[in-house]
Write an enzyme that holds these catalytic residues in place. Structure first.
Site, PDB file in Angstrom:
ATOM      1  CB  THR A  47      47.832  43.620  33.112  1.00  0.00           C
ATOM      2  OG1 THR A  47      47.190  42.721  32.212  1.00  0.00           O
ATOM      3  CG2 THR A  47      46.874  43.988  34.224  1.00  0.00           C
ATOM      4  CE1 TYR A 111      30.908  44.540  31.071  1.00  0.00           C
ATOM      5  CE2 TYR A 111      30.401  44.674  28.726  1.00  0.00           C
ATOM      6  CZ  TYR A 111      30.048  44.898  30.045  1.00  0.00           C
ATOM      7  OH  TYR A 111      28.834  45.477  30.340  1.00  0.00           O
ATOM      8  CE1 TYR A 137      48.068  37.826  31.327  1.00  0.00           C
ATOM      9  CE2 TYR A 137      47.753  39.933  30.210  1.00  0.00           C
ATOM     10  CZ  TYR A 137      47.927  39.209  31.371  1.00  0.00           C
ATOM     11  OH  TYR A 137      47.974  39.873  32.576  1.00  0.00           O
ATOM     12  NE  ARG A 142      45.091  42.097  36.210  1.00  0.00           N
ATOM     13  CZ  ARG A 142      45.082  43.299  36.773  1.00  0.00           C
ATOM     14  NH1 ARG A 142      44.210  44.200  36.368  1.00  0.00           N
ATOM     15  NH2 ARG A 142      45.932  43.607  37.732  1.00  0.00           N
ATOM     16  CE  LYS A 165      51.476  37.754  32.335  1.00  0.00           C
ATOM     17  NZ  LYS A 165      51.373  39.231  32.354  1.00  0.00           N
ATOM     18  CB  ILE A 206      55.307  36.910  31.517  1.00  0.00           C
ATOM     19  CG1 ILE A 206      55.873  36.262  30.242  1.00  0.00           C
ATOM     20  CG2 ILE A 206      54.916  38.365  31.261  1.00  0.00           C
ATOM     21  CD1 ILE A 206      54.907  36.190  29.077  1.00  0.00           C
TER      22      ILE A 206
END
Length: 290
Positions: A47, A111, A137, A142, A165, A206
């Site tokens: 990201t 999405y 992750y 997000r 993460k 991270i």
């Protein structure tokens, strides 16, 4: 290379030139700056690296050049996940052939909002596509979809899934640290939880903030490992406002502004992200004491 010694991994920004192309000439300075400030692993095309706006070929070129620059000094982890399982599988198969990549970072599909079984099957397919170790992750802020602890623990049983993460908060981190297999590494992806994660028994962080606060974060972890809890906690308290400043506008605009100010030139951002205004930048730098 083993991740066991990597407690502070930096999700590296991607430097761009004045025309918006990846600036490969700026990479050596950035890499050396990170390594000099206790980065123990580097994530590319995450990201913070503005992965949504990097093309396939740009990512491959970036991976190869950073591998060359790092030359085995720390593990290199490359972003491999998209919201298309088939595309992710093909990409992980392609990059697994590149010597010098130590793991792939696979994000929760964004999405399309899969359910937990869809998430399990997605990550299972990526993990089974090659021998490259995979780091999950989870960043629901997000992606909208959240990888629940129970699903992560199912995935942790798979041979090739080695770490997570986790960005869904302290409760999830605590449960994962308590219940995951001993060889499964739990990282927070939230700088503000760096201290808490390590104190609870997690592997580490991270980080975005480690671009500019890496030495202080290393000091904190060193104090924790030496059972100096009061000292470590004091460092985290001092760092918290600075960490928050680095997320005061959409990342990685603040950390790019801070790096540019320090003379580590990384350029601007690609649309739809925009650089900090002068006012935003002044406020961020003031909070950072730069």
């Amino acid at each position: 290379m083993d991740l066991k010694n990597a407690t502070i991994i930096t999700a590296m920004v991607t430097p761009f030139d004045e025309k918006g192309a990846i600036d490969f000439e700026r990479l050596p300075q950035l890499v050396e700056h990170l390594l000099a400030n206790h980065t123990e692993g580097i994530i590319l095309a995450g990201t913070t690296g503005e992965s949504p706006t990097l093309t396939h070929d740009e990512e491959i070129d970036l991976f190869n050049e950073v591998i060359r620059l790092v030359d085995g000094r720390v593990p290199i982890i490359c972003g491999v996940g998209t919201n298309d399982t088939r595309d992710s599988v093909e990409f992980v198969q392609e990059i697994s052939a590149i010597r010098g990549i130590d793991a792939g970072l696979a994000v929760v599909p964004y999405y399309n909002k899969p359910n937990q079984e869809g998430l399990y099957q997605h990550f299972k397919a990526i993990a089974e596509a090659s021998d490259l170790p995979i780091i999950l992750y989870n960043v629901p802020g997000r992606t909208v979809a959240n990888l629940e602890v129970e699903t992560t623990l199912r995935l942790a049983e798979l041979d090739n899934i080695v770490a997570i993460k986790e960005c869904s908060g302290l409760d999830a981190l605590t449960e994962l640290i308590e219940h995951a297999p001993n060889d499964f590494l739990v990282y927070t992806g939230e700088d503000s939880l760096a201290f808490a994660t390590k104190a609870l028994g997690g592997q580490g962080i991270i980080s975005v903030a480690s671009h500019v606060l890496g030495t202080e974060m290393h000091e904190m972890y060193h104090a924790l490992e030496g059972q100096e809890l009061v000292k470590a906690a004091a460092i985290q308290r001092k760092l918290l406002p600075k960490m928050n400043a680095l997320f005061s506008v959409p990342s990685p605009a603040p950390v790019k502004a801070a790096l540019n100010h320090l003379g580590v030139s990384v350029g601007e951002l690609r649309l739809p992200l925009v650089s900090c205004t002068n006012e935003e930048k002044a406020k961020i730098l003031s909070t950072l004491d730069f």
